[in-house]
Design a protein around this motif. Structure first.
Motif, PDB file in Angstrom:
ATOM      1  N   GLN A 188      -8.188  -7.011  38.603  1.00 53.50           N
ATOM      2  CA  GLN A 188      -8.575  -7.811  39.767  1.00 53.50           C
ATOM      3  C   GLN A 188      -7.353  -8.143  40.623  1.00 53.50           C
ATOM      4  OE1 GLN A 188     -10.921 -10.686  37.234  1.00 53.50           O
ATOM      5  NE2 GLN A 188     -12.346 -10.532  38.947  1.00 53.50           N
ATOM      6  N   HIS A 189      -6.280  -8.535  39.986  1.00 53.62           N
ATOM      7  CA  HIS A 189      -5.049  -8.845  40.724  1.00 53.62           C
ATOM      8  C   HIS A 189      -4.384  -7.578  41.257  1.00 53.62           C
ATOM      9  CE1 HIS A 189      -4.994 -13.101  39.625  1.00 53.62           C
ATOM     10  NE2 HIS A 189      -5.308 -12.730  38.385  1.00 53.62           N
ATOM     11  N   THR A 191      -5.631  -4.703  42.036  1.00 56.74           N
ATOM     12  CA  THR A 191      -6.378  -4.109  43.149  1.00 56.74           C
ATOM     13  C   THR A 191      -5.986  -4.750  44.464  1.00 56.74           C
ATOM     14  OG1 THR A 191      -8.250  -3.550  41.722  1.00 56.74           O
ATOM     15  CG2 THR A 191      -8.683  -3.718  44.072  1.00 56.74           C
ATOM     16  N   GLN A 192      -5.937  -6.061  44.497  1.00 58.47           N
ATOM     17  CA  GLN A 192      -5.592  -6.764  45.736  1.00 58.47           C
ATOM     18  C   GLN A 192      -4.151  -6.491  46.144  1.00 58.47           C
ATOM     19  OE1 GLN A 192      -6.572 -10.948  45.392  1.00 58.47           O
ATOM     20  NE2 GLN A 192      -8.518 -10.509  44.410  1.00 58.47           N
ATOM     21  N   MET A 193      -3.234  -6.530  45.177  1.00 53.06           N
ATOM     22  CA  MET A 193      -1.828  -6.292  45.492  1.00 53.06           C
ATOM     23  C   MET A 193      -1.599  -4.859  45.959  1.00 53.06           C
ATOM     24  SD  MET A 193      -0.002  -8.229  42.274  1.00 53.06           S
ATOM     25  CE  MET A 193      -0.411  -9.943  41.877  1.00 53.06           C
ATOM     26  N   ARG A 195      -3.740  -2.832  47.374  1.00 50.90           N
ATOM     27  CA  ARG A 195      -4.304  -2.628  48.708  1.00 50.90           C
ATOM     28  C   ARG A 195      -3.341  -3.163  49.769  1.00 50.90           C
ATOM     29  NH1 ARG A 195      -8.732  -0.968  50.673  1.00 50.90           N
ATOM     30  NH2 ARG A 195      -9.891  -0.932  48.714  1.00 50.90           N
ATOM     31  N   ALA A 196      -2.726  -4.315  49.502  1.00 52.08           N
ATOM     32  CA  ALA A 196      -1.754  -4.867  50.443  1.00 52.08           C
ATOM     33  C   ALA A 196      -0.546  -3.954  50.602  1.00 52.08           C
ATOM     34  CB  ALA A 196      -1.307  -6.250  49.975  1.00 52.08           C
ATOM     35  N   ASP A 200      -5.344   2.876  48.337  1.00 50.56           N
ATOM     36  CA  ASP A 200      -6.808   2.820  48.247  1.00 50.56           C
ATOM     37  C   ASP A 200      -7.164   2.749  46.767  1.00 50.56           C
ATOM     38  OD1 ASP A 200      -7.569   2.896  50.898  1.00 50.56           O
ATOM     39  OD2 ASP A 200      -7.558   5.074  51.001  1.00 50.56           O
ATOM     40  N   PHE A 216     -15.248  -7.487  41.812  1.00 46.69           N
ATOM     41  CA  PHE A 216     -14.433  -6.651  42.693  1.00 46.69           C
ATOM     42  C   PHE A 216     -15.146  -6.456  44.031  1.00 46.69           C
ATOM     43  CE2 PHE A 216     -13.173  -5.605  38.379  1.00 46.69           C
ATOM     44  CZ  PHE A 216     -11.786  -5.508  38.456  1.00 46.69           C
ATOM     45  N   GLU A 219     -14.827  -3.275  46.721  1.00 49.48           N
ATOM     46  CA  GLU A 219     -14.017  -2.189  46.174  1.00 49.48           C
ATOM     47  C   GLU A 219     -14.883  -1.019  45.722  1.00 49.48           C
ATOM     48  OE1 GLU A 219     -10.949  -2.098  46.524  1.00 49.48           O
ATOM     49  OE2 GLU A 219     -10.444  -4.182  46.942  1.00 49.48           O
ATOM     50  N   ALA A 309      -1.708 -11.897  36.598  1.00 50.61           N
ATOM     51  CA  ALA A 309      -1.144 -11.702  37.938  1.00 50.61           C
ATOM     52  C   ALA A 309       0.282 -11.159  37.864  1.00 50.61           C
ATOM     53  CB  ALA A 309      -1.180 -13.011  38.725  1.00 50.61           C
TER      54      ALA A 309
END
Length: 327
Positions: A188-189, A191-193, A195-196, A200, A216, A219, A309
């Motif tokens: 979960q963490h 994926t967000q990092m 993407r930033a 993809d 998610f 996503e 994280a």
């Protein structure tokens, strides 16, 4: 997912629609120029434009030059224009580039400078996720597409002018992808990092309680068995594979696919002891020592990470190191 419709695709589409088109590309920058080398702007004969070469500072001047280039395509000499804007240039100062930045911009009318067949070949390579370099001699106008040259530029995503001062190389790398096996808390963490950072992400987990849109949101989730899902997702030189399930039944099938691929990074969660068992299983499955050595395990840089994280931070950091500096 990334929108793969960039400047080359737009230029080709506008040309096919019967419009005169030019492509402007930043070939060099100095100081605090607002856009990086390789940034592109597409200009049509009616003044419509898409993209940016300076964040708005010199776009107007570039458009005027591009319109002239489209009309002057029958003149002798190179059919492109090479423009320089900087604080010492009155034209650039007038449009706001007064912060100490200087840029050189290559303007190429489509059809005369950049031939349509070559542009079509470039667009096809980008669609096929084939890394390709567009090479142009800024003095003679000679152009070529290269796949096996400039390995350092590909690795660093770095377009620019070669040491000869005349050869400009525009790197067209596919968007980065991250395939995660195991829809766990770390994922979960991560994926967000990721993407930033420009990736993809694709999350693979056949367990519906883990791979849910509630956990998610927005996503891409694949619920097939990991080996089939990894094969469907595709692994290439711009893809990282991270295994987080801690379950050999899920991780190992994906690992076998990953080790047979060109993925630039393969990481697997687990302690040193867990990885030793993994190595034994993979050896029994026929993997060579060199293949197994590609696995980064325990996954992530050793930064003393505590909690999901921070572990995600360590994984993304290791992915970045391998991408930019090699394994």
């Amino acid at each position: 997912m990334h929108d793969l419709t960039g400047a080359p695709e737009t230029a080709l589409a506008w040309h096919k629609a019967g419009r005169k088109v030019a492509l402007a590309t930043v070939v060099e920058t100095w100081g605090s120029a607002p856009r990086r080398t390789g940034a592109q702007l597409v200009i049509a004969e009616d003044g419509e434009m898409q993209g940016s070469v300076s964040g708005g500072c010199v776009e107007g001047a570039v458009v005027l030059e591009a319109l002239e280039a489209m009309e002057d395509h029958l003149s002798e000499g190179p059919s492109h224009k090479l423009l320089t804007y900087g604080v010492s240039d009155d034209d650039a100062f007038a449009v706001g580039l007064a912060c100490g930045g200087t840029i050189r911009v290559l303007v190429e009318p489509i059809g005369s400078a950049l031939l349509v067949d070559m542009l079509s070949e470039l667009v096809a390579a980008r669609a096929a996720r084939t890394p390709v370099a567009y090479e142009v001699n800024l003095e003679t106008g000679a152009r070529a597409l290269r796949e096996d040259s400039y390995p350092d530029r590909f690795r660093l995503d770095r377009s620019g002018v070669e040491e000869d001062g005349a050869t400009f190389v525009a790197v067209h790398n596919p968007p980065l992808r991250l395939v995660i096996v195991g829809a766990v808390h770390i994922a979960q963490h991560l994926t967000q990092m990721a993407r930033a950072a420009g990736y993809d992400p694709v999350i693979i987990d056949p367990r519906p309680a883990f791979a849910s849109l509630e956990r998610f949101p927005g996503e891409t989730l694949l619920d097939d068995w990991p080996d089939a899902a990894v094969e469907a997702a595709g692994l290439d030189t711009r893809t990282a594979l991270v295994l987080l399930t801690h379950d050999p039944k899920l991780d190992d099938p994906a690992l076998l696919k990953g080790l047979a691929s060109d993925a630039f990074y393969i990481g697997a969660l687990g302690s040193t002891r867990t990885h030793a068992k993994r190595v034994q299983r993979l050896t029994e499955a026929g993997m060579t020592e060199a293949q197994i050595a590609r696995i980064h395990a325990p996954v992530g840089l050793d930064i003393g990470a505590s909690g999901p994280a921070e572990i995600a931070v360590s994984i993304l950091a290791e992915m970045t190191r391998v991408l930019r500096k090699g394994a």
